[in-house]
Design a protein around this motif. Structure first.
Motif, PDB file in Angstrom:
ATOM      1  N   GLU A   1       0.864  -1.184   0.000  1.00  0.00           N
ATOM      2  CA  GLU A   1       0.000   0.000   0.000  1.00  0.00           C
ATOM      3  C   GLU A   1       0.899   1.233   0.000  1.00  0.00           C
ATOM      4  N   ILE A   2       0.695   2.097  -0.977  1.00  0.00           N
ATOM      5  CA  ILE A   2       1.503   3.323  -1.082  1.00  0.00           C
ATOM      6  C   ILE A   2       1.119   4.274   0.054  1.00  0.00           C
ATOM      7  N   ILE A   3       2.127   4.828   0.716  1.00  0.00           N
ATOM      8  CA  ILE A   3       1.896   5.858   1.720  1.00  0.00           C
ATOM      9  C   ILE A   3       2.169   7.223   1.117  1.00  0.00           C
ATOM     10  N   GLY A   4       3.223   7.305   0.306  1.00  0.00           N
ATOM     11  CA  GLY A   4       3.542   8.581  -0.334  1.00  0.00           C
ATOM     12  C   GLY A   4       4.868   8.506  -1.055  1.00  0.00           C
ATOM     13  N   TRP A   5       5.260   9.640  -1.643  1.00  0.00           N
ATOM     14  CA  TRP A   5       6.539   9.733  -2.325  1.00  0.00           C
ATOM     15  C   TRP A   5       6.952  11.194  -2.365  1.00  0.00           C
ATOM     16  N   ASN A   6       8.243  11.418  -2.598  1.00  0.00           N
ATOM     17  CA  ASN A   6       8.733  12.773  -2.821  1.00  0.00           C
ATOM     18  C   ASN A   6       9.913  12.721  -3.772  1.00  0.00           C
TER      19      ASN A   6
ATOM     20  N   ASP B   1      16.341  15.690  -9.129  1.00  0.00           N
ATOM     21  CA  ASP B   1      15.862  15.382 -10.477  1.00  0.00           C
ATOM     22  C   ASP B   1      16.194  13.965 -10.899  1.00  0.00           C
ATOM     23  N   THR B   2      17.084  13.288 -10.178  1.00  0.00           N
ATOM     24  CA  THR B   2      17.511  11.939 -10.571  1.00  0.00           C
ATOM     25  C   THR B   2      17.141  10.874  -9.549  1.00  0.00           C
ATOM     26  N   ALA B   3      16.205  11.181  -8.673  1.00  0.00           N
ATOM     27  CA  ALA B   3      15.801  10.189  -7.663  1.00  0.00           C
ATOM     28  C   ALA B   3      14.392  10.493  -7.161  1.00  0.00           C
ATOM     29  N   MET B   4      13.722   9.452  -6.713  1.00  0.00           N
ATOM     30  CA  MET B   4      12.414   9.576  -6.073  1.00  0.00           C
ATOM     31  C   MET B   4      12.405   8.644  -4.873  1.00  0.00           C
TER      32      MET B   4
ATOM     33  N   ALA C   1       9.102   4.602 -10.743  1.00  0.00           N
ATOM     34  CA  ALA C   1       8.895   6.050 -10.766  1.00  0.00           C
ATOM     35  C   ALA C   1       8.486   6.449 -12.176  1.00  0.00           C
ATOM     36  N   ARG C   2       7.440   7.320 -12.262  1.00  0.00           N
ATOM     37  CA  ARG C   2       6.938   7.761 -13.575  1.00  0.00           C
ATOM     38  C   ARG C   2       6.834   9.277 -13.613  1.00  0.00           C
ATOM     39  N   ASP C   3       6.788   9.809 -14.840  1.00  0.00           N
ATOM     40  CA  ASP C   3       6.575  11.244 -14.997  1.00  0.00           C
ATOM     41  C   ASP C   3       5.076  11.534 -15.138  1.00  0.00           C
ATOM     42  N   PHE C   4       4.718  12.809 -15.389  1.00  0.00           N
ATOM     43  CA  PHE C   4       3.305  13.192 -15.493  1.00  0.00           C
ATOM     44  C   PHE C   4       2.576  12.484 -16.632  1.00  0.00           C
ATOM     45  N   GLN C   5       3.273  12.181 -17.712  1.00  0.00           N
ATOM     46  CA  GLN C   5       2.650  11.499 -18.843  1.00  0.00           C
ATOM     47  C   GLN C   5       2.532   9.987 -18.630  1.00  0.00           C
ATOM     48  N   GLY C   6       3.125   9.473 -17.576  1.00  0.00           N
ATOM     49  CA  GLY C   6       3.047   8.050 -17.285  1.00  0.00           C
ATOM     50  C   GLY C   6       4.239   7.255 -17.775  1.00  0.00           C
ATOM     51  N   TYR C   7       5.231   7.935 -18.349  1.00  0.00           N
ATOM     52  CA  TYR C   7       6.414   7.220 -18.825  1.00  0.00           C
ATOM     53  C   TYR C   7       7.277   6.790 -17.646  1.00  0.00           C
TER      54      TYR C   7
ATOM     55  N   ALA D   1      10.789  12.754 -11.574  1.00  0.00           N
ATOM     56  CA  ALA D   1       9.597  11.908 -11.548  1.00  0.00           C
ATOM     57  C   ALA D   1       8.450  12.637 -10.844  1.00  0.00           C
ATOM     58  N   ALA D   2       7.212  12.156 -11.105  1.00  0.00           N
ATOM     59  CA  ALA D   2       6.034  12.766 -10.503  1.00  0.00           C
ATOM     60  C   ALA D   2       5.196  11.775  -9.709  1.00  0.00           C
ATOM     61  N   VAL D   3       5.277  10.494 -10.037  1.00  0.00           N
ATOM     62  CA  VAL D   3       4.434   9.477  -9.405  1.00  0.00           C
ATOM     63  C   VAL D   3       5.283   8.275  -9.039  1.00  0.00           C
ATOM     64  N   GLY D   4       5.057   7.743  -7.836  1.00  0.00           N
ATOM     65  CA  GLY D   4       5.748   6.535  -7.401  1.00  0.00           C
ATOM     66  C   GLY D   4       4.760   5.389  -7.258  1.00  0.00           C
ATOM     67  N   ASP D   5       5.148   4.203  -7.692  1.00  0.00           N
ATOM     68  CA  ASP D   5       4.285   3.013  -7.643  1.00  0.00           C
ATOM     69  C   ASP D   5       5.024   1.860  -7.007  1.00  0.00           C
TER      70      ASP D   5
END
Length: 140
Positions: free
Chosen positions: A60-65, A69-72, A92-98, A128-132
């Motif tokens: 279960e994801i709690i969060g990310w930060n 620019d080269t790490a999440m 780790a993905r960007d806003f477009q989902g890549y 990155a913008a999203v962590g999974d």
């Protein structure tokens, strides 16, 4: 003018074979087939649920930060059975989902088993913008 009223048609004897009487149809084989099909479908669904449905390794994801620019940093919670370890794939993905980066980590079980809160850094090729947490499975 004469009018004939017949309640049932009259056929020549022996010409058209035996007539069926109105009433009960023989639907018992159809009902039995439907019940057997239903039982088989429920059995198959139960077998697949046991094999793929419920997992002891549920992340279960709690969060990310994004500290750079080269790490999440991805923070998540995972349930690990006692005496085992989980192998989790982070993404780790960007806003477009890549996809910008992935990392596979091993999470040991706590004493007595249960939930573990993990915070791990995933190297990325851009900001990155999203962590999974893609999946968590038994390690090994």
């Amino acid at each position: 003018m004469s009018e004939t009223r017949a309640t049932t048609p009259v056929f020549p004897p022996g010409r058209y074979g035996r007539r069926r009487e109105g009433g009960r149809r023989r639907s018992l084989p159809l009902i039995v087939a439907a019940v057997l099909f239903g039982i088989a479908a429920l059995g198959l669904a139960w077998a697949y649920y046991q094999k793929f449905g419920q997992t002891n390794y549920s992340p279960e994801i709690i969060g990310w930060n994004e500290p750079a620019d080269t790490a999440m940093v991805i923070k998540f919670r995972v349930r690990v059975p006692e005496g085992e370890a989980a192998s989790c794939v982070l993404r780790a993905r960007d806003f477009q989902g890549y996809e910008l980066g992935t990392r596979t980590i091993t999470v040991p079980a706590p004493d007595g088993g249960g939930e573990v809160v993990v915070s791990e850094t995933v190297p990325t090729t851009a900001r990155a913008a999203v962590g999974d947490v893609m999946s968590c499975r038994p390690a090994g």
